[in-house]
Design a protein around this motif. Structure first.
Motif: not given
Lengths: 228, 416
Positions: B43-44, B364-379, B383-386
């Motif tokens: 999902m993330g 962290m590995l895919t971040t460059n000077e212009t953007s941080v890819p959102r490899f993340q989950m929303t809260l 919570l939904l998964i749990i």
């Protein structure tokens, strides 16, 4: 204490098995009795009914003045918890719980706090002379010690009766004697009503009275063996 | 009756049971942990992957279109087919005037294989002629200096924005060649900025490889009159280029005397259409991730149910003993379900935490000077998964728990 009147029990099946054919039995408060009989005589069924582990078809069972008949699972569990202490041939301790936790378990089902029930359990174990073994797992105890833990567990709720099913069946003769001595002591000193199912005549002899059962009926044998 | 959930004794009992049976606890927990971990990573990861892909289009106006005048394929009003026609500034003015839906109308013209020189150093590439509005279609990164502005165009200044690679080739070892002079096709220009791009969208070539000069200067230098190669348009929020296409064609065709039915006389590149296709692709990827995730989830749940079933079988005697000494059927059920829920919650939390760490490292590995890819989950996703896991874990444990509830103490105890 125990009053059975014309208890009948039939196991249904292709060939229905009429196991108990009208049992009449009276055990007074403070008695130490043994039930003896050959295998297939119905003594295990009788024990199950006495222990409220099984229902009967007709008749009447009064335990400490309470009618035990057609109880719901919940009510039966509650009565077992408060009125009966079980001692089994194979001890039936929970192997991942130590001695004190095993003894305390019946109080858990009464909602007693952990601290209080462990305290009471320690008291019982001290009485059984097992204070130093209280934190051992059943696997680390000898047969005699396990059976004494089981007896402590049976005693902890201060039940009306102790039901013992071949309590010495898995023990050697010396240990058997010790365990029987313990039962006699509980009977004499604390006035516990104790029913022991056995086929060992040696055990029977140490009881106040032997009730013989054969083919689903009590043998009318009034020979009361008084000890001492 | 006490509610088991609020009974601290119940939790202590469950805690000690789980702690005393470490192998069993670990094996069950691992199944749940893995399911949650996979689902959370998928999902993330889907969002992160989307960002990585989007990075390719970064800086490019999404609601935009480009038109390329070409050769007519139909005879019209006395003109033979195969006639080449070109757009000019009058077309740009007309489009601006007639179509208020368009936020920006601008042009790009290019000349290929031009030599750039700085003393001994030389390089060859394209020269582009643009207006300042070019940046509204495609925003280049400016390393130093500035881009072409309105005054440059108006005054036909001989200034140039130089691609980063061109600058490196012509001015090796110099930190910034801004204000220096570059010879383009033999004519000297003052460098006003160094530009580069990180996206993968190209207009003929990467900005890094070209020299950009004001369109007016370009037209004069290369004898283009007021003609331009292509017209770029950015629509306002409500503008739909699928609808605008025919209007735009009519505006240009009528002036240049092209048959209104001659579709091939001009190539209309609908960029917003392409972006919406990419959006569809991302949607498909998200669905795929969700599908795989849910499959993992179902497999995990069945695993839990299976393990619970085996556990109940293994513990038949224990439950028999408990029943004999006073446990009610509901006590046994609650015990099994609570053990299951506790395990699920703890293992699920661990799975989510580790997945977040894995996603964080990927980000962290895919971040460059212009953007941080959102490899993340929303809260809420977490919570939904749990929540789903605890709910389904409970349901999976229910069948074994009911089976355990039906254990008769005598049957369990006779099973010596």
């Amino acid at each position: 204490m125990i009053k059975l009147t014309d208890i009948n029990k039939t196991y249904p099946g292709a060939v229905p098995l009429h196991v108990l054919k009208g049992i009449n039995l009276h055990v007074k408060k403070g008695e130490l009795v043994s039930i003896m009989g050959a295998s297939g005589s119905g003594k295990s069924t009788l024990l199950n009914i006495l222990g409220i582990l099984d229902n009967y078809d007709s008749g009447e069972y009064l335990l400490d003045g309470t009618l035990i008949k057609d109880l719901s699972e919940n009510r039966a569990a509650e009565y077992r918890n408060r009125m009966i202490g079980f001692v089994f041939q194979s001890f039936n301790l929970i192997n991942y719980k130590n001695a004190v936790e095993n003894v305390a378990l019946p109080l858990f089902y009464q909602g007693v706090s952990r601290r209080k029930r462990n305290l009471l359990a320690m008291e019982q174990l001290e009485k059984m002379g097992l204070a130093d073994r209280s934190h051992h797992l059943p696997g680390e105890l000898s047969g005699g010690q396990k059976q004494r833990v089981a007896i402590a567990r049976a005693m902890i709720t201060n039940p009306s009766i102790i039901l013992a099913d071949e309590p010495t069946g898995a023990l050697d003769s010396t240990t058997s004697r010790d365990v029987m001595e313990l039962f006699r002591q509980l009977n004499r000193q604390e006035g516990k009503t104790i029913v022991i199912v056995t086929h060992d005549p040696g055990v029977g002899k140490q009881c106040d009275r032997i009730i013989r059962i054969s083919d689903g009926l009590i043998i009318p044998d009034n020979s009361i063996i008084t000890s001492n | 009756m006490k509610i088991p959930f609020f009974d601290i004794e119940n939790w202590k009992e469950i805690g000690s049971t789980l702690a005393r049976n470490k192998t069993r606890t670990f094996l069950t927990a691992f199944g749940i942990f893995w399911g949650v971990f996979m689902l959370a990573c998928l999902m993330g990861g889907a969002r992160g992957a989307e960002d990585l892909l989007r990075r390719n289009f970064e800086g490019f106006a999404t609601n935009s279109a480009i038109l390329f005048p070409g050769n007519t394929t139909m005879p019209y009003k006395g003109h033979a087919k195969g006639r080449r026609w070109q757009a000019d500034h009058t077309d740009i003015e007309r489009l601006r005037l007639l179509l208020p839906e368009l936020q920006t109308v601008t042009s790009q013209s290019s000349q290929w294989n031009i030599s750039f020189r700085n003393g001994r150093h030389s390089f060859s590439g394209q020269v582009w002629g643009v207006e300042e509005a070019f940046t509204e279609v495609m925003l280049p990164h400016i390393e130093s200096g500035r881009f072409i502005n309105e005054a440059d165009v108006k005054l036909q200044r001989k200034v140039a924005v130089v691609g980063k690679k061109v600058a490196n080739e012509l001015f090796p070892g110099e930190s910034s060649p801004v204000r220096k002079t570059i010879l383009v096709n033999g004519i000297s220009y003052t460098i006003i900025g160094i530009a580069y791009q990180t996206s993968e969208i190209q207009m003929n070539d990467r900005i890094d490889n070209v020299v950009i000069i004001p369109v007016s200067t370009f037209q004069k230098s290369f004898n283009r009159g007021d003609k331009v190669d292509l017209i770029m348009m950015v629509g306002r929020r409500s503008a739909d280029f699928s609808e605008l296409e025919s209007k735009i064609r009519r505006i240009l065709y009528s002036r240049h005397q092209v048959d209104p039915n001659d579709k091939s006389a001009m190539w209309f590149l609908n960029i917003s259409d392409m972006f919406s296709k990419v959006d569809t692709l991302f949607l498909a990827i998200s669905f795929l991730a969700l599908f795989i995730g849910l499959s993992t989830l179902v497999a995990g749940i069945i695993g839990i149910g299976n393990i619970m079933w085996v556990i109940v079988k293994e513990r038949t005697q224990e439950f028999g003993i408990r029943r004999a000494i006073g446990a009610k059927p509901i006590d046994v059920t609650v015990q099994i379900l609570s053990e299951g829920v506790t395990l699920t919650a703890i293992a699920g939390m661990a799975g989510i935490s580790l997945a977040c760490m894995a996603l964080g490292i990927t980000a962290m590995l895919t971040t460059n000077e212009t953007s941080v890819p959102r490899f993340q989950m929303t809260l809420w996703q977490a919570l939904l998964i749990i929540g789903i896991f605890i709910l389904l874990g409970t349901l999976a444990g229910l069948i074994p728990a009911i089976k355990a509830m039906r254990i008769k103490p005598i049957e369990a105890l006779n099973d010596k």
